[in-house]
Write a protein that holds these residues in place. Structure first.
Motif, PDB file in Angstrom:
ATOM      1  N   GLU A  76      11.418  -1.152  -5.817  1.00 33.56           N
ATOM      2  CA  GLU A  76      10.367  -0.362  -6.438  1.00 33.56           C
ATOM      3  C   GLU A  76       9.900   0.786  -5.548  1.00 33.56           C
ATOM      4  O   GLU A  76       9.529   1.856  -6.043  1.00 33.56           O
ATOM      5  CB  GLU A  76       9.175  -1.247  -6.800  1.00 33.56           C
ATOM      6  CG  GLU A  76       9.481  -2.259  -7.897  1.00 33.56           C
ATOM      7  CD  GLU A  76       8.253  -3.069  -8.275  1.00 33.56           C
ATOM      8  OE1 GLU A  76       7.202  -2.902  -7.595  1.00 33.56           O
ATOM      9  OE2 GLU A  76       8.322  -3.852  -9.240  1.00 33.56           O
ATOM     10  N   THR A  77       9.900   0.589  -4.235  1.00 34.48           N
ATOM     11  CA  THR A  77       9.405   1.634  -3.333  1.00 34.48           C
ATOM     12  C   THR A  77      10.441   2.728  -3.127  1.00 34.48           C
ATOM     13  O   THR A  77      10.093   3.864  -2.791  1.00 34.48           O
ATOM     14  CB  THR A  77       9.015   1.055  -1.967  1.00 34.48           C
ATOM     15  OG1 THR A  77      10.182   0.516  -1.326  1.00 34.48           O
ATOM     16  CG2 THR A  77       7.960  -0.028  -2.110  1.00 34.48           C
ATOM     17  N   GLY A  78      11.723   2.407  -3.293  1.00 37.12           N
ATOM     18  CA  GLY A  78      12.766   3.405  -3.113  1.00 37.12           C
ATOM     19  C   GLY A  78      13.028   3.770  -1.668  1.00 37.12           C
ATOM     20  O   GLY A  78      13.688   4.762  -1.382  1.00 37.12           O
ATOM     21  N   GLY A  79      12.523   3.009  -0.749  1.00 33.16           N
ATOM     22  CA  GLY A  79      12.691   3.263   0.681  1.00 33.16           C
ATOM     23  C   GLY A  79      11.493   2.711   1.425  1.00 33.16           C
ATOM     24  O   GLY A  79      10.502   2.287   0.816  1.00 33.16           O
ATOM     25  N   PRO A  80      11.550   2.698   2.761  1.00 29.08           N
ATOM     26  CA  PRO A  80      10.420   2.171   3.538  1.00 29.08           C
ATOM     27  C   PRO A  80       9.165   3.011   3.339  1.00 29.08           C
ATOM     28  O   PRO A  80       9.196   4.230   3.518  1.00 29.08           O
ATOM     29  CB  PRO A  80      10.910   2.252   4.986  1.00 29.08           C
ATOM     30  CG  PRO A  80      12.392   2.425   4.893  1.00 29.08           C
ATOM     31  CD  PRO A  80      12.648   3.158   3.619  1.00 29.08           C
ATOM     32  N   VAL A  81       8.067   2.370   2.972  1.00 32.04           N
ATOM     33  CA  VAL A  81       6.785   3.060   2.822  1.00 32.04           C
ATOM     34  C   VAL A  81       5.713   2.254   3.546  1.00 32.04           C
ATOM     35  O   VAL A  81       5.839   1.047   3.733  1.00 32.04           O
ATOM     36  CB  VAL A  81       6.380   3.241   1.339  1.00 32.04           C
ATOM     37  CG1 VAL A  81       7.411   4.086   0.597  1.00 32.04           C
ATOM     38  CG2 VAL A  81       6.201   1.888   0.650  1.00 32.04           C
ATOM     39  N   THR A  82       4.655   2.949   3.952  1.00 31.24           N
ATOM     40  CA  THR A  82       3.553   2.274   4.622  1.00 31.24           C
ATOM     41  C   THR A  82       2.815   1.377   3.631  1.00 31.24           C
ATOM     42  O   THR A  82       2.725   1.672   2.442  1.00 31.24           O
ATOM     43  CB  THR A  82       2.581   3.293   5.216  1.00 31.24           C
ATOM     44  OG1 THR A  82       2.089   4.155   4.171  1.00 31.24           O
ATOM     45  CG2 THR A  82       3.263   4.144   6.267  1.00 31.24           C
ATOM     46  N   THR A  83       2.291   0.277   4.152  1.00 32.87           N
ATOM     47  CA  THR A  83       1.575  -0.685   3.316  1.00 32.87           C
ATOM     48  C   THR A  83       0.063  -0.585   3.469  1.00 32.87           C
ATOM     49  O   THR A  83      -0.671  -1.263   2.751  1.00 32.87           O
ATOM     50  CB  THR A  83       1.996  -2.113   3.670  1.00 32.87           C
ATOM     51  OG1 THR A  83       1.655  -2.364   5.042  1.00 32.87           O
ATOM     52  CG2 THR A  83       3.497  -2.300   3.479  1.00 32.87           C
ATOM     53  N   GLY A  84      -0.391   0.241   4.416  1.00 35.75           N
ATOM     54  CA  GLY A  84      -1.820   0.327   4.694  1.00 35.75           C
ATOM     55  C   GLY A  84      -2.261  -0.637   5.775  1.00 35.75           C
ATOM     56  O   GLY A  84      -3.411  -0.582   6.235  1.00 35.75           O
ATOM     57  N   THR A  85      -1.367  -1.514   6.196  1.00 33.85           N
ATOM     58  CA  THR A  85      -1.667  -2.462   7.271  1.00 33.85           C
ATOM     59  C   THR A  85      -1.300  -1.841   8.619  1.00 33.85           C
ATOM     60  O   THR A  85      -0.661  -0.793   8.665  1.00 33.85           O
ATOM     61  CB  THR A  85      -0.877  -3.770   7.067  1.00 33.85           C
ATOM     62  OG1 THR A  85       0.519  -3.462   7.027  1.00 33.85           O
ATOM     63  CG2 THR A  85      -1.279  -4.430   5.752  1.00 33.85           C
ATOM     64  N   PRO A  86      -1.702  -2.450   9.735  1.00 33.58           N
ATOM     65  CA  PRO A  86      -1.393  -1.862  11.047  1.00 33.58           C
ATOM     66  C   PRO A  86       0.099  -1.627  11.246  1.00 33.58           C
ATOM     67  O   PRO A  86       0.923  -2.498  10.948  1.00 33.58           O
ATOM     68  CB  PRO A  86      -1.929  -2.901  12.035  1.00 33.58           C
ATOM     69  CG  PRO A  86      -3.027  -3.583  11.288  1.00 33.58           C
ATOM     70  CD  PRO A  86      -2.548  -3.653   9.866  1.00 33.58           C
ATOM     71  N   ILE A  87       0.425  -0.453  11.739  1.00 35.45           N
ATOM     72  CA  ILE A  87       1.810  -0.106  12.061  1.00 35.45           C
ATOM     73  C   ILE A  87       2.013  -0.350  13.555  1.00 35.45           C
ATOM     74  O   ILE A  87       1.327   0.244  14.387  1.00 35.45           O
ATOM     75  CB  ILE A  87       2.105   1.369  11.729  1.00 35.45           C
ATOM     76  CG1 ILE A  87       1.947   1.613  10.221  1.00 35.45           C
ATOM     77  CG2 ILE A  87       3.506   1.763  12.186  1.00 35.45           C
ATOM     78  CD1 ILE A  87       2.039   3.081   9.832  1.00 35.45           C
ATOM     79  N   SER A  88       2.943  -1.228  13.871  1.00 38.63           N
ATOM     80  CA  SER A  88       3.229  -1.544  15.268  1.00 38.63           C
ATOM     81  C   SER A  88       4.575  -0.942  15.642  1.00 38.63           C
ATOM     82  O   SER A  88       5.573  -1.142  14.950  1.00 38.63           O
ATOM     83  CB  SER A  88       3.252  -3.056  15.489  1.00 38.63           C
ATOM     84  OG  SER A  88       3.462  -3.365  16.859  1.00 38.63           O
TER      85      SER A  88
END
Length: 370
Positions: A76-88
């Motif tokens: 559904e996203t069509g590729g890696p997308v941010t989830t709004g959670t912390p990015i490490s």
């Protein structure tokens, strides 16, 4: 040690030491749904990484970044997308030579943070400076890449952030003309082809003698909308100054005309305005550097910062040991003869992080977008 984080709504925390197994950062506040891959980040890290030419440290670090959290991909996203959670994010250190620093274990290097760190914390990681090393700035560049994605997502047309050296040692570019198209054609991020040749001769002499020099870096952000910043304790220029001042070896920051404004008259310094066909007026000059009363004016945001000469040099210098005995020290190992060169992508990243933070603050306060 506290204060390892910066920013408010776009908040970055970095961790790790120069000669530890890895360095990393955690980014809070990135909105969900923004396309983000490791390649998006690696592009900017490759501009900063060491060992790219003879005028920077020969430490061989690939600076390969890994995203550990905060992105998701399915059909559904069509590729890696941010989830709004912390990015490490994490980068492994692979080319430490800790033995290079064994001779300075008990000696304070003039111009470094050795003495103050030991006095404050009672322990000092002498291997490349530990936490005080400019190695930490790789994670700022990584965070800046994420900040650029936020700006591009939320601002129509995005924001273009570019940097260059305008002075190396005593040799400075005169006037305001910049040929941004050639900054990638020389090892100095120099927008003046003739000056790049002068700098090469100058720095080659310093490099062979084991000495170093300082530099001045200019960062220009175009496409910044009107309204970022607050007029009292949340000034955009104050936060930019603080962010740039936090970069290793930086000893001065100016916005727009900066210290040069002190030599101008009121008439010369005023950025006069005329009506235009656009929503915003047309400014006839930009002495303010795109910021009026702490709030962005819609013009280019222009900042410059001065980087001191690299303190790690071969020339013996007077110092004392941790036991208070007079001695001398010369620093061996792999060091930048002009650390200002690799500070260009770091400066760009810090400007991106501040702008992303202020953009999210603005949206939170005012609602909606631009």
């Amino acid at each position: 040690m506290s204060h390892n984080s910066f920013g408010h709504m776009f908040r970055v925390t970095t961790w790790g030491e120069s000669h530890g197994p890895a360095i990393g950062c955690v980014i809070d506040g990135t909105p969900a749904g923004i396309a983000l891959t490791e390649t998006d980040i690696q592009t900017y890290l490759d501009q900063r990484k060491p060992g790219q030419n003879k005028f920077v440290t020969q430490r061989r670090e690939p600076d390969t970044v890994k995203i550990l959290s905060g992105v998701f991909e399915d059909d559904e996203t069509g590729g890696p997308v941010t989830t709004g959670t912390p990015i490490s994010l994490v980068i492994e250190n692979v080319d430490q030579r800790s033995k290079d620093y064994s001779e300075i274990r008990d000696r304070f290097r003039p111009g470094h943070a050795d003495y103050t760190y030991l006095q404050k914390y009672g322990v000092r990681d002498y291997r490349g400076g530990g936490r005080s090393s400019a190695r930490e700035t790789a994670m700022r560049v990584a965070a800046g890449a994420v900040a650029r994605k936020v700006l591009d997502k939320l601002i129509p047309g995005g924001v273009q952030i570019k940097g260059c050296l305008v002075q190396m040692g005593p040799h400075k570019i005169e006037g305001e003309a910049r040929d941004w198209s050639i900054t990638g054609d020389n090892p100095f991020w120099c927008p003046d082809a003739e000056m790049a040749q002068v700098w090469e001769t100058y720095l080659e002499g310093l490099r062979k003698s084991g000495s170093s020099c300082g530099a001045v870096i200019e960062i220009v952000a175009s496409g910044v909308p009107v309204g970022l910043g607050a007029p009292i304790y949340g000034k955009l220029d104050a936060d930019l100054a603080g962010a740039l001042m936090s970069i290793n070896a930086v000893k001065g920051v100016e916005i727009g005309a900066g210290f040069g404004a002190a030599a101008l008259t009121g008439e010369e310094n005023a950025d006069e305005m005329r009506a235009s066909n656009e929503d915003n007026p047309s400014f006839l000059s930009n002495k303010a550097g795109g910021i009026l009363g702490g709030i962005s004016s819609g013009q280019d945001v222009i900042a410059r910062f001065a980087v001191k000469p690299t303190s790690s040099i071969l020339t013996p210098r007077k110092t004392v040991t941790r036991d208070g005995v007079d001695t001398e020290v010369s620093t061996k190992g792999r060091h930048d003869p002009c650390v200002g060169i690799r500070a260009v992508p770091v400066g760009e990243a810090m400007v991106a992080c501040v702008l992303a933070d202020h953009l999210l603050r603005h949206i939170a306060q005012k609602g909606g977008g631009f």
